[in-house]
Every structure is written in C-alpha cells, then in structure tokens.
Design an enzyme around this catalytic site. Structure first.
Site, PDB file in Angstrom:
ATOM      1  N   MET A 159      -9.088   7.941  -0.131  1.00  0.00           N
ATOM      2  CA  MET A 159      -9.882   8.351   1.041  1.00  0.00           C
ATOM      3  C   MET A 159     -10.452   9.749   0.828  1.00  0.00           C
ATOM      4  SD  MET A 159      -7.443   7.056   4.121  1.00  0.00           S
ATOM      5  CE  MET A 159      -6.596   5.479   4.054  1.00  0.00           C
ATOM      6  N   ASP A 189      -6.294  -6.435   4.668  1.00  0.00           N
ATOM      7  CA  ASP A 189      -5.735  -5.087   4.586  1.00  0.00           C
ATOM      8  C   ASP A 189      -5.743  -4.427   5.957  1.00  0.00           C
ATOM      9  OD1 ASP A 189      -4.968  -2.548   3.852  1.00  0.00           O
ATOM     10  OD2 ASP A 189      -6.757  -2.114   2.665  1.00  0.00           O
ATOM     11  N   MET A 217     -12.256   4.206  -0.429  1.00  0.00           N
ATOM     12  CA  MET A 217     -12.882   4.474   0.872  1.00  0.00           C
ATOM     13  C   MET A 217     -13.573   5.828   0.741  1.00  0.00           C
ATOM     14  SD  MET A 217      -9.679   3.064   3.084  1.00  0.00           S
ATOM     15  CE  MET A 217      -8.630   3.210   1.641  1.00  0.00           C
ATOM     16  N   ASP A 240      -4.831   3.433  -1.894  1.00  0.00           N
ATOM     17  CA  ASP A 240      -5.877   3.761  -0.928  1.00  0.00           C
ATOM     18  C   ASP A 240      -6.451   5.146  -1.197  1.00  0.00           C
ATOM     19  OD1 ASP A 240      -6.039   1.498   0.906  1.00  0.00           O
ATOM     20  OD2 ASP A 240      -3.961   1.987   1.424  1.00  0.00           O
ATOM     21  N   HIS A 280      -8.442   0.713  -3.838  1.00  0.00           N
ATOM     22  CA  HIS A 280      -9.329   0.540  -2.686  1.00  0.00           C
ATOM     23  C   HIS A 280     -10.026   1.880  -2.423  1.00  0.00           C
ATOM     24  CE1 HIS A 280      -9.513  -0.307   1.971  1.00  0.00           C
ATOM     25  NE2 HIS A 280     -10.709  -0.259   1.414  1.00  0.00           N
ATOM     26  N   MET A 291     -11.120  -5.802   5.641  1.00  0.00           N
ATOM     27  CA  MET A 291     -10.335  -4.853   6.438  1.00  0.00           C
ATOM     28  C   MET A 291      -9.998  -5.487   7.783  1.00  0.00           C
ATOM     29  SD  MET A 291      -9.794  -2.312   4.545  1.00  0.00           S
ATOM     30  CE  MET A 291      -8.779  -1.534   5.820  1.00  0.00           C
ATOM     31  N   SER A 324       0.847  -1.199   0.000  1.00  0.00           N
ATOM     32  CA  SER A 324       0.000   0.000   0.000  1.00  0.00           C
ATOM     33  C   SER A 324       0.876   1.240   0.000  1.00  0.00           C
ATOM     34  CB  SER A 324      -0.896   0.028   1.229  1.00  0.00           C
ATOM     35  OG  SER A 324      -1.422   1.338   1.379  1.00  0.00           O
ATOM     36  N   HIS A 353      -1.275  -1.491  -4.178  1.00  0.00           N
ATOM     37  CA  HIS A 353      -2.522  -1.125  -3.498  1.00  0.00           C
ATOM     38  C   HIS A 353      -2.604   0.398  -3.366  1.00  0.00           C
ATOM     39  CE1 HIS A 353      -5.933  -2.194  -0.877  1.00  0.00           C
ATOM     40  NE2 HIS A 353      -5.551  -1.183  -0.095  1.00  0.00           N
TER      41      HIS A 353
END
Ligand code: DX5
Ligand code: ZN
Length: 228
Positions: free
Chosen positions: A42, A178, A73, A40, A71, A142, A13, A38
């Site tokens: 957000m 994760d 979020m 992330d 991913h 998660m 990540s 990965h």
C-alpha cells in the site's frame, strides 16, 4: 511456477501478522498449511494506508517456498513491477482502477515471467475487467474496500464473483477473494465461484498456535478436504 490446484487455495495476508517478526510469521503460516502467502503493498495514495515495498518482499523470500501472491495497491504501479519481480514475487496483481493503461501493466508482468493478476474494488463492475481476461492468470476480487484488514465482507461482491466466474469459464484463471473472509462466510464466496481465499485476521488473530487449525477451518469452509 504454480498452476491451478484442484482444491481451495488459502492465502494468508501478512497484513494481520506481527510486523516485528515477519520472517517468523511467514515461516509459521507456511508450515501451518498456507498454499500462498498474500503480501499487501500500500502506498498511502491509491489506498489510505502504507505498508511495505520490494525490499521487505525480498527479505521474506528465504522464509518460505510458497507462492508469493503480491497485491499491489499502488498508483502508479508500473515503475515498481520489475522490483517486485526481482524481489521474489510469483504472482503480481495490479488494480484496474489505478490508471488508464492497464494493458501495459499486465503485459509488463507477463514479460517479467510472473503470474498476471488483475484486482478490482467492490465498487467496480465485473465488466471493467472483461477486455483483460485473455491477459490474466488471476482475478483478485476485493470483498472490502482495500486499505485495512479486519473489515466486514461486502455481500454485493458475490454477484461480481459470479459474473467473473461466468466470464472466465473454460479458462485456467484463478478467482481470488480478499477482505473479511472467515471460516463462516468463505463458503458463500466459493459457491459464487472463487477458488482462492485471502485471509488476514481470520488466520493471524489469536497467534501462531492456532494458525494450522484456522487455515484448516477456512479450507473446510471453502469445501476443501482437510488432511490430518
Ligand atoms: C485489504 C487487503 C487484504 C486484507 C485482508 O486492503 O488487501 O488482503 O489484509 O484482511 P482481512 O482478512 O483481515 O480482511
Ligand atoms: Zn490483499
């Protein structure tokens, strides 16, 4: 498009990478043996932190040929799915907790021609994704509450992983974990049924000279063989 591979999949990540040198970092972990990268995303709304959007994914795309494991979020996710697909995502995971119309999000990712992922928080029971299993290529479990890197693995998620493993038996669905994954605890997640492992701090902390060694250690901990 990549399908399931036999051995463990290691997905560093970049949340734990040097944000001032992201292109270089993606290149470095790719060369150091990462299977997937990965990413992330957000929004400061679904999770209490903000990272980056599709333009950053697009800027990183030329730096690696590895699977871009995005991913999300973010809530809502639907307005941004096409932008992430166009930016170069290979797999897109959306959280089951993000809204009342999760089928629509999963169908959209499928229509965009990307690997379809469903993510769930540690407080969400495995049963929440049961009706969605036939729609996905990937379940992202998660193992910390999302928002930040460097947190400790939550042991009760092992039961969730095991339930999802049973639920997906006989199907070509990756089970990815994760949060708080290390070379020491990754074996527990693997034993519970996970085959893909996100690691932020455990890969990036300590700098680029150790990336290959740390990725190899996580792979070995997950039961994979390490090529020298
Ligand atoms: C947390 C993110 C994770 C995180 C993992 O919200 O989804 O991908 O970067 O970082 P570590 O491995 O440091 O827990
Ligand atoms: Zn993540």
């Amino acid at each position: 498009m990549t399908t399931r591979t036999a051995g463990p999949i290691i997905s560093p990540s970049i949340l734990a990478a040097d944000f001032a040198a992201l292109g270089q970092e993606v290149r470095a972990v790719s060369e150091a043996g990462a299977d997937w990268i990965h990413l992330d995303v957000m929004d400061g709304h679904f999770v209490p932190n903000i990272t980056f959007g599709p333009d950053v994914v697009k800027a990183l795309r030329p730096h690696s040929a590895k699977v871009f494991d995005v991913h999300l979020m973010i809530a809502p996710a639907d307005p941004y799915l096409a932008a992430f697909a166009e930016a170069g995502a290979d797999a897109i995971s959306v959280h089951v907790e993000t809204g009342p119309h999760i089928h629509r999000s999963l169908q959209t990712i499928r229509t965009l021609g990307k690997r379809v992922g469903i993510a769930l928080n540690p407080g969400t029971p495995a049963s929440a994704i049961e009706p969605l299993i036939d729609m996905v290529d990937l379940v992202l479990v998660m193992t910390v509450n999302p928002g930040f890197g460097g947190q400790s693995f939550i042991p009760s998620t092992l039961e969730t992983i095991a339930r999802i493993k049973a639920m997906t038996a006989g199907r070509a669905i990756d089970i990815e974990v994760d949060g708080g994954i290390t070379a020491e605890n990754v074996g527990l997640a693997a034993a519970a049924g996970a085959n893909a492992f996100v690691a932020g701090s455990a890969v990036f902390k300590g700098g680029p000279a150790g990336y290959a060694e740390r990725i190899a250690a996580i792979r070995a901990g997950a039961g994979g063989t390490v090529a020298c």
